[in-house]
Write a protein that holds these residues in place. Structure first.
Motif, PDB file in Angstrom:
ATOM      1  N   ILE A  70       0.856  -1.177   0.000  1.00 37.53           N
ATOM      2  CA  ILE A  70       0.000   0.000   0.000  1.00 37.53           C
ATOM      3  C   ILE A  70       0.898   1.235   0.000  1.00 37.53           C
ATOM      4  O   ILE A  70       1.833   1.322   0.791  1.00 37.53           O
ATOM      5  N   GLU A  74      -2.199   5.884  -0.627  1.00 34.63           N
ATOM      6  CA  GLU A  74      -3.328   5.004  -0.331  1.00 34.63           C
ATOM      7  C   GLU A  74      -3.577   4.936   1.175  1.00 34.63           C
ATOM      8  O   GLU A  74      -4.731   4.938   1.615  1.00 34.63           O
ATOM      9  N   LEU A  96     -10.743   2.589  -3.657  1.00 31.57           N
ATOM     10  CA  LEU A  96      -9.327   2.319  -3.927  1.00 31.57           C
ATOM     11  C   LEU A  96      -9.222   1.162  -4.913  1.00 31.57           C
ATOM     12  O   LEU A  96      -9.053   0.012  -4.507  1.00 31.57           O
ATOM     13  N   ARG A  99      -7.720  -2.651  -4.706  1.00 32.86           N
ATOM     14  CA  ARG A  99      -7.516  -3.082  -3.319  1.00 32.86           C
ATOM     15  C   ARG A  99      -8.788  -3.740  -2.816  1.00 32.86           C
ATOM     16  O   ARG A  99      -9.887  -3.304  -3.135  1.00 32.86           O
ATOM     17  N   ILE A 176      -1.910   5.117  -7.716  1.00 32.88           N
ATOM     18  CA  ILE A 176      -3.181   5.339  -7.015  1.00 32.88           C
ATOM     19  C   ILE A 176      -4.117   5.970  -7.992  1.00 32.88           C
ATOM     20  O   ILE A 176      -3.746   6.831  -8.771  1.00 32.88           O
ATOM     21  N   THR A 180      -9.540   7.809  -5.959  1.00 32.29           N
ATOM     22  CA  THR A 180      -9.342   8.002  -4.552  1.00 32.29           C
ATOM     23  C   THR A 180      -9.812   9.394  -4.191  1.00 32.29           C
ATOM     24  O   THR A 180      -9.926  10.266  -5.023  1.00 32.29           O
TER      25      THR A 180
END
Length: 272
Positions: A70, A74, A96, A99, A176, A180
């Motif tokens: 991670i 994140e 996310l 994930r 990422i 997000t």
DNA sequence: AACTTCCCCAACCGCCGTTAT
DNA sequence: AATAACGGCGGTTGGGGAAGT
């Protein structure tokens, strides 16, 4: 009368999955899909219960799972989202891409929880969560309305690996998605002068001409680019707000170039 | 080197909401 | 309307490797 157990325990295998079992499951799902988890193991020839197959697929075998540690970004996003959503791991995971809820839950319990002050740790659970799941889904919908950039629906298509919005850096670990929390990110960034919009234009026209003309921009973008996108988040927020765009979750390279090109204008708007 | 403790994370458990009958 | 089946979720556990003694 209580619910029947999800599977008969007799004769069904438990514990860690073997590579052979993984292959069988992957092959079966790739061929036939997973319309019925309960029936799947029997049809695929696996001595597992449907729940176990589902979990294995969701948490480990899905092709869109993001491997690797991670990232700091994140982690920050998880912390912010947890503050907003509480222990609603699947809701956090939906924001996310790549994930899983299980992964986020593990990260939270093993790393992130420790960072909270003790009093927050004690009352850290479900600050916003209602005991009623229906109610919490409504809250999700409500929040989505307020914040169209974020997604709350796990069924909503997420950025695919081929989508440039889910930028992958050279080490494959520091990516990422812009899915997000842009708002959260921007809050963080606002607290960090190094990442103000004014400071984020380190990437120049040469960079863009290289990226935009490349067939495989993944090869040339890297950590700088991630940092760049992150620092532009406040402008994206502005862009989405001003244009009231339909806010596609997955912005492409052209989108980011547009943001870059209009940085000055958007910064001004942001300051108003 | 041997043992113990700690940490991580994959997997399981049980509950809940939704859907089908 | 009642019931059962199913999928999904969050909480928890335990095996195994890493770190410490």
């Amino acid at each position: 009368m209580g619910r029947a157990p999800c599977c008969e325990k007799m004769g069904l295998k438990r514990g860690p999955w073997t590579p052979e079992e993984d292959q069988i499951l992957i092959h079966y799902i790739n061929t036939y899909g997973h319309a019925n988890w309960r029936a799947l193991p029997k049809q695929a020839g696996l001595l597992r219960c449907g729940k176990s197959c589902r979990l294995r697929w969701i948490n480990y075998l899905r092709p869109d799972i993001k491997r690797g540690n991670i990232t700091k970004e994140e982690e920050d996003a998880i912390i912010n989202l947890h503050e907003m959503l509480g222990n609603r791991w699947s809701a956090i995971a939906a924001r996310l891409p790549g994930r899983t809820d299980n992964e986020i839950k593990n990260v939270w319990h093993t790393h992130l929880k420790k960072r909270l002050p003790e009093n927050q740790q004690k009352q850290s659970h479900n600050p916003k969560r209602s005991s009623n799941k229906k109610q919490s889904k409504m809250e999700d919908a409500e929040q989505e309305q307020q914040d169209p950039i974020q997604t709350t629906n796990t069924d909503r298509p997420q950025c695919s690996s081929s989508d440039t919005s889910s930028f992958t850096t050279s080490d494959n670990n520091s990516s990422i998605s812009n899915a997000t929390t842009n708002h959260d990110m921007s809050e963080n960034n606002n607290n960090n002068n190094a990442d103000t919009p004014e400071n984020n234009l380190a990437l120049d026209e040469d960079f863009w001409s290289e990226v935009l003309s490349s067939d495989n921009s993944d090869e040339i973008i890297g950590a700088d680019y991630d940092q760049f996108r992150l620092s532009l988040s406040p402008l994206v927020t502005q862009e989405e707000g001003v244009l009231s765009s339909s806010s596609t979750m997955c912005h492409d390279m052209d989108f980011w170039y547009n943001i870059y090109s209009r940085a000055e204008e958007l910064t001004e708007l942001l300051e108003l």
